[in-house]
Scaffold this motif. Structure first.
Motif, PDB file in Angstrom:
ATOM      1  N   ALA A 157     -31.527  81.421 -34.098  1.00  0.00           N
ATOM      2  CA  ALA A 157     -32.068  82.426 -35.021  1.00  0.00           C
ATOM      3  C   ALA A 157     -31.229  82.527 -36.289  1.00  0.00           C
ATOM      4  N   VAL A 158     -29.920  82.607 -36.121  1.00  0.00           N
ATOM      5  CA  VAL A 158     -29.027  82.789 -37.269  1.00  0.00           C
ATOM      6  C   VAL A 158     -28.998  81.534 -38.139  1.00  0.00           C
ATOM      7  N   ASP A 159     -29.002  80.361 -37.520  1.00  0.00           N
ATOM      8  CA  ASP A 159     -29.008  79.126 -38.294  1.00  0.00           C
ATOM      9  C   ASP A 159     -30.315  78.970 -39.060  1.00  0.00           C
ATOM     10  N   THR A 160     -31.430  79.242 -38.398  1.00  0.00           N
ATOM     11  CA  THR A 160     -32.745  79.096 -39.023  1.00  0.00           C
ATOM     12  C   THR A 160     -32.930  80.072 -40.177  1.00  0.00           C
ATOM     13  N   HIS A 161     -32.410  81.283 -40.018  1.00  0.00           N
ATOM     14  CA  HIS A 161     -32.660  82.333 -41.010  1.00  0.00           C
ATOM     15  C   HIS A 161     -31.367  82.851 -41.642  1.00  0.00           C
ATOM     16  N   ALA A 162     -30.412  81.944 -41.872  1.00  0.00           N
ATOM     17  CA  ALA A 162     -29.142  82.358 -42.484  1.00  0.00           C
ATOM     18  C   ALA A 162     -29.373  82.997 -43.854  1.00  0.00           C
ATOM     19  N   ASP A 163     -30.358  82.480 -44.591  1.00  0.00           N
ATOM     20  CA  ASP A 163     -30.624  83.035 -45.918  1.00  0.00           C
ATOM     21  C   ASP A 163     -31.113  84.482 -45.837  1.00  0.00           C
ATOM     22  N   LEU A 164     -31.947  84.785 -44.845  1.00  0.00           N
ATOM     23  CA  LEU A 164     -32.448  86.157 -44.670  1.00  0.00           C
ATOM     24  C   LEU A 164     -31.326  87.107 -44.266  1.00  0.00           C
ATOM     25  N   LEU A 165     -30.460  86.638 -43.376  1.00  0.00           N
ATOM     26  CA  LEU A 165     -29.354  87.481 -42.920  1.00  0.00           C
ATOM     27  C   LEU A 165     -28.409  87.768 -44.083  1.00  0.00           C
ATOM     28  N   ARG A 166     -28.171  86.753 -44.898  1.00  0.00           N
ATOM     29  CA  ARG A 166     -27.329  86.944 -46.087  1.00  0.00           C
ATOM     30  C   ARG A 166     -27.984  87.936 -47.050  1.00  0.00           C
ATOM     31  N   GLU A 167     -29.295  87.815 -47.232  1.00  0.00           N
ATOM     32  CA  GLU A 167     -29.997  88.719 -48.136  1.00  0.00           C
ATOM     33  C   GLU A 167     -29.941  90.158 -47.646  1.00  0.00           C
ATOM     34  N   SER A 168     -29.939  90.332 -46.323  1.00  0.00           N
ATOM     35  CA  SER A 168     -29.932  91.691 -45.769  1.00  0.00           C
ATOM     36  C   SER A 168     -28.650  92.442 -46.113  1.00  0.00           C
ATOM     37  N   ALA A 169     -27.608  91.711 -46.484  1.00  0.00           N
ATOM     38  CA  ALA A 169     -26.345  92.337 -46.882  1.00  0.00           C
ATOM     39  C   ALA A 169     -26.132  92.264 -48.393  1.00  0.00           C
ATOM     40  N   ALA A 170     -27.166  91.807 -49.111  1.00  0.00           N
ATOM     41  CA  ALA A 170     -27.038  91.668 -50.561  1.00  0.00           C
ATOM     42  C   ALA A 170     -27.115  93.032 -51.227  1.00  0.00           C
ATOM     43  N   ILE A 192     -42.135  85.070 -44.714  1.00  0.00           N
ATOM     44  CA  ILE A 192     -43.438  85.752 -44.599  1.00  0.00           C
ATOM     45  C   ILE A 192     -44.061  85.466 -43.239  1.00  0.00           C
ATOM     46  N   GLY A 193     -44.002  84.198 -42.811  1.00  0.00           N
ATOM     47  CA  GLY A 193     -44.550  83.839 -41.501  1.00  0.00           C
ATOM     48  C   GLY A 193     -43.855  84.562 -40.371  1.00  0.00           C
ATOM     49  N   LEU A 194     -42.533  84.657 -40.453  1.00  0.00           N
ATOM     50  CA  LEU A 194     -41.740  85.357 -39.423  1.00  0.00           C
ATOM     51  C   LEU A 194     -42.139  86.819 -39.324  1.00  0.00           C
ATOM     52  N   HIS A 243     -45.344  91.557 -37.057  1.00  0.00           N
ATOM     53  CA  HIS A 243     -45.870  92.809 -37.624  1.00  0.00           C
ATOM     54  C   HIS A 243     -44.747  93.739 -38.110  1.00  0.00           C
ATOM     55  N   VAL A 244     -43.691  93.140 -38.653  1.00  0.00           N
ATOM     56  CA  VAL A 244     -42.571  93.923 -39.186  1.00  0.00           C
ATOM     57  C   VAL A 244     -42.787  94.215 -40.672  1.00  0.00           C
ATOM     58  N   PHE A 245     -43.186  93.189 -41.423  1.00  0.00           N
ATOM     59  CA  PHE A 245     -43.544  93.341 -42.833  1.00  0.00           C
ATOM     60  C   PHE A 245     -44.807  92.537 -43.099  1.00  0.00           C
ATOM     61  N   THR A 246     -45.624  93.033 -44.002  1.00  0.00           N
ATOM     62  CA  THR A 246     -46.704  92.216 -44.544  1.00  0.00           C
ATOM     63  C   THR A 246     -46.151  91.430 -45.740  1.00  0.00           C
ATOM     64  N   LYS A 247     -46.918  90.451 -46.189  1.00  0.00           N
ATOM     65  CA  LYS A 247     -46.519  89.699 -47.381  1.00  0.00           C
ATOM     66  C   LYS A 247     -46.339  90.640 -48.565  1.00  0.00           C
ATOM     67  N   ALA A 248     -47.259  91.587 -48.715  1.00  0.00           N
ATOM     68  CA  ALA A 248     -47.184  92.537 -49.837  1.00  0.00           C
ATOM     69  C   ALA A 248     -45.917  93.395 -49.753  1.00  0.00           C
ATOM     70  N   GLU A 249     -45.564  93.813 -48.541  1.00  0.00           N
ATOM     71  CA  GLU A 249     -44.354  94.625 -48.374  1.00  0.00           C
ATOM     72  C   GLU A 249     -43.103  93.825 -48.718  1.00  0.00           C
ATOM     73  N   LEU A 250     -43.077  92.552 -48.353  1.00  0.00           N
ATOM     74  CA  LEU A 250     -41.926  91.703 -48.676  1.00  0.00           C
ATOM     75  C   LEU A 250     -41.828  91.472 -50.182  1.00  0.00           C
ATOM     76  N   GLU A 251     -42.958  91.193 -50.808  1.00  0.00           N
ATOM     77  CA  GLU A 251     -42.945  90.975 -52.259  1.00  0.00           C
ATOM     78  C   GLU A 251     -42.513  92.243 -52.989  1.00  0.00           C
ATOM     79  N   SER A 252     -42.936  93.387 -52.487  1.00  0.00           N
ATOM     80  CA  SER A 252     -42.544  94.646 -53.128  1.00  0.00           C
ATOM     81  C   SER A 252     -41.043  94.876 -53.007  1.00  0.00           C
ATOM     82  N   ARG A 253     -40.485  94.542 -51.848  1.00  0.00           N
ATOM     83  CA  ARG A 253     -39.048  94.717 -51.659  1.00  0.00           C
ATOM     84  C   ARG A 253     -38.243  93.774 -52.535  1.00  0.00           C
TER      85      ARG A 253
END
Length: 703
Positions: free
Chosen positions: A364-377, A551-553, A558-568
């Motif tokens: 999980a962490v290797d596949t989504h390292a960019d997302l985890l990094r962004e979560s602390a941005a 977006i696929g993840l 059902h955690v975020f929609t595409k629109a919710e991610l783009e808004s964030r």
């Protein structure tokens, strides 16, 4: 306040917790509420009316006159609108105190002015707050009196999440569902719920309030935009775990008491590395409760600081040249019957369930390292991550010698036959006991470290909500569990399939494991060879939110929609640009109105001295050299100031969004550094009595 604090007596005294509910609610109502909390069953309005009445009566006994739906919009702080309990007066002019189930369950704050990233137009004002009954209501006592605070989620009229709480709860449901699937494959039929548990450590600085009020940069931005280092910083490490000064100890005592009343399990307190820096750590709580509690902690630190003539600084880097502040997010997953899925046991090589969970987390962490990094941005975290004090901007996982050895065995042979033992730590002193030594050391340079029965994500910034990193952790691990279950549920030979899957995941994702010095230049080069992302700034991290992979993840679970991610993403870009713009304007204001006038005054004093000394027939070479040096630095300051002014004006021509954020990052931030350099040199020359603001030494050592 009394000298003696009976913790057991005051703990949770201002919380509408399970014990209070059992005592005050009818048995049937209590059972219905517990079903809602534990099983997600919908609460009917009649039941809510009874709960609301008892909650109101309890709150009034605590002195409450108002209630509020306490929520967490995308501003980074909490929000609340207060309503009193009074109803319309009767014909005799008397009012009743009322609070209905409808008022408990749903609120309607104006949503128009909160960040929505385009999800809501300015004229579309309606938004809803919905009671999160899994996080207990509490009564907060402050200068406004007593207020009943009801933790809620915040959604738009059209259903999109406008807050941190809603997607967090969604992510908790996702990991619960997928973890239970995995447990059932191992024959566990008794666990009914799996919950991520979090223990967030909180670092902060304390400075004298009067000195704080003399620093416009601290007031406007939370950090010092100018400031020369004092003769002593943190070189001696004498502040770290050092004796807590009496003024600070009194502050900490009151903080603990306030938090204990609110059910926050404040456990550890100590001095941190930098002068005037401290830390508070709680005991673990369920993820959404931990997020709420951390917001309460930050609010309480600031509130109590004011009572003691102090100012609490939660910025990640309030002072250049000394350690900044983070928030270590200790994360684990636990069943309702007490099984910690991250507990390796005494022989981890034999614990197949743990090894699969571990392999899934590595994946999980290797596949989504960019997302985890962004979560602390975060804007402030750009000053901290990658410096010699905090985890680097590269995501890697520390497992320690014991687990790394087991992983190597599994990768090389497909089978692990032993686990390294901890052994004894010989002190060499007869009067001291020999200690049982853990099988694994710790690594403070790792951003994501396994520490016995949990992972510690050390990248989160000190003023940030811990919601975002936990949303990401919960969801990416849920995905890894789901994919593992998809494979294993179809397997003819489960035992063989699970061994093969563990080996496969470990082999494919071993690049994420690093047990060495994360601060070294060698690691940066090694990480690049391994293909690990090195995302150094917030603006470079934001795109991770809107990749097809992200977006696929998030849509799958059902955690975020595409629109919710783009808004964030849009909100993040806007936040960055606005924060840097405020810092730039604050620098321009301070340099123009305070620093340059003070330096001109000093140069005049020097010039008068040169003339007076020369007229007296003595040599004034020292004064002349100082005058020349000061005038030169003053000229450099004026040039750098004008450059920053021009660049800041030009920003008005740059399109909003990603382009503007990049402009501020690539043009304004370097220009701010150019202005700071001569000013900090001037501070070391100009008469302290003429310098217009308290120095670093004044702020950090005179608390």
């Amino acid at each position: 306040m009394s000298e003696f604090t009976n913790v057991a007596e005051i703990f949770g005294s201002n919380v509408f917790n399970d014990a209070v509910m059992q005592e005050r609610l009818p048995k049937k109502v209590y059972k219905e509420l517990k079903k809602t909390i534990e099983e997600g069953k919908e609460l009917d309005l009649a039941t809510a009316d009874v709960i609301a009445h008892e909650m109101k009566e309890w709150a009034i006994e605590k002195g409450a006159t108002h209630y509020t739906h306490w929520f967490q919009p995308l501003t980074g702080v909490t929000a609340e609108k207060h309503d009193s309990f009074i109803s319309a007066p009767d014909k005799n002019g008397k009012v009743l105190m009322s609070f209905s189930g409808k008022e408990l369950i749903k609120g309607e704050p104006d949503a128009s002015s909160f960040p929505s990233g385009g999800l809501r137009a300015t004229f579309e004002a309606r938004g809803y707050t919905a009671w999160d009954c899994t996080s207990p209501a509490f009564v907060r006592q402050d200068a406004a009196g007593a207020t009943l605070c009801i933790p809620t989620a915040f959604c738009s009229y059209t259903g999109e999440a406008l807050d941190q709480k809603t997607p967090l709860l969604r992510s908790m449901e996702a990991i619960n569902t997928e973890a239970l699937r995995l447990l059932r494959l191992f024959g566990n039929t008794t666990s009914k719920k799996v919950t991520p548990s979090v223990g967030p450590e909180q670092e902060y600085f304390l400075v004298d309030k009067a000195k704080y009020l003399q620093r416009k940069d601290l007031i406007y931005t939370g950090r010092t935009l100018f400031g020369a280092m004092p003769p002593k910083g943190q070189e001696l490490d004498d502040h770290y775990f050092g004796n807590i000064r009496q003024r600070i100890a009194a502050f900490m005592k009151e903080v603990n008491e306030e938090l204990w009343k609110l059910g926050v399990t404040a456990k550890t307190q100590h001095n941190e590395v930098a002068p005037a820096q401290h830390e508070l750590a709680p005991i673990y709580a369920e993820c959404n409760v931990a997020v709420d509690h951390n917001q309460i902690v930050m609010k309480t630190l600031k509130m109590v600081a004011c009572r003691h003539g102090l100012q609490c600084l939660l910025h990640e880097k309030p002072f250049a040249g000394v350690n900044g502040s983070g928030k270590h997010n200790n994360w684990s997953i636990t069943t309702d019957d007490g099984i910690n899925l991250l507990d390796p046991g005494t022989t981890p090589h034999e614990n197949i369930q743990f090894l699969l969970v571990l392999a899934c987390i590595l994946k999980a962490v290797d596949t989504h390292a960019d997302l985890l990094r962004e979560s602390a941005a975060d804007v402030g975290n750009d000053h901290r991550l990658g410096a010699n004090e905090a985890p680097p901007a590269i995501i890697s996982i520390f497992l320690g010698e014991q687990l790394e050895d087991v992983v190597e065995q599994l990768i090389s042979t497909g089978e692990a036959t032993h686990s390294l033992e901890g052994g004894k730590l010989m002190t060499g002193v007869k009067t001291l006991p020999d200690l049982t030594k853990d099988a694994t050391d710790r690594n403070r340079t790792s951003p994501f470290a396994f520490t016995g029965n949990k992972f510690e994500f050390r990248m989160v910034g000190s003023k940030d909500s811990i919601a975002a990193p936990n949303i990401v952790l919960n969801t990416i691990v849920a995905e890894a569990f789901a994919e593992a279950s998809d494979v294993l549920e179809k397997a003819d030979d489960f035992e063989m399939a699970v061994h093969d899957l563990i080996k496969k995941y470990l082999t494919e994702h071993q690049r994420i494991i690093f047990n060495g010095n994360g601060y070294s230049d060698a690691w940066v080069e090694e990480a690049e060879r391994r293909g690990l992302p090195n995302i150094k700034s917030m603006v470079d991290a934001i795109p991770a939110l809107t990749t097809d992979k992200a977006i696929g993840l998030f849509e799958k679970f059902h955690v975020f929609t595409k629109a919710e991610l783009e808004s964030r993403a849009e909100i993040q870009y806007e936040t960055y640009a606005k924060a840097i713009n405020i810092e730039a304007k604050a620098m321009i204001d301070i340099a123009s109105k305070q620093i340059i006038p003070a330096v001109i005054k000093y140069t005049k004093s020097l010039a008068d001295t040169v003339n007076a000394v020369t007229a007296a027939g003595a040599e004034a070479s020292v004064q002349s050299e100082l005058l020349a040096e000061t005038s030169g630095l003053l000229s450099d300051t004026k040039v750098a100031l004008q450059k920053l002014i021009d660049l800041d004006k030009k920003s008005a021509e740059v399109p909003e969004g990603a382009e503007l954020a990049h402009y501020f990052h690539e043009e304004i931030v370097p220009a701010m550094a150019e202005l700071r350099a001569p000013v900090d040199n001037l501070e070391m020359i100009v008469d302290k009595e003429m310098w217009p603001m308290p120095s670093y030494g004044d702020l950090m050592f005179e608390v």
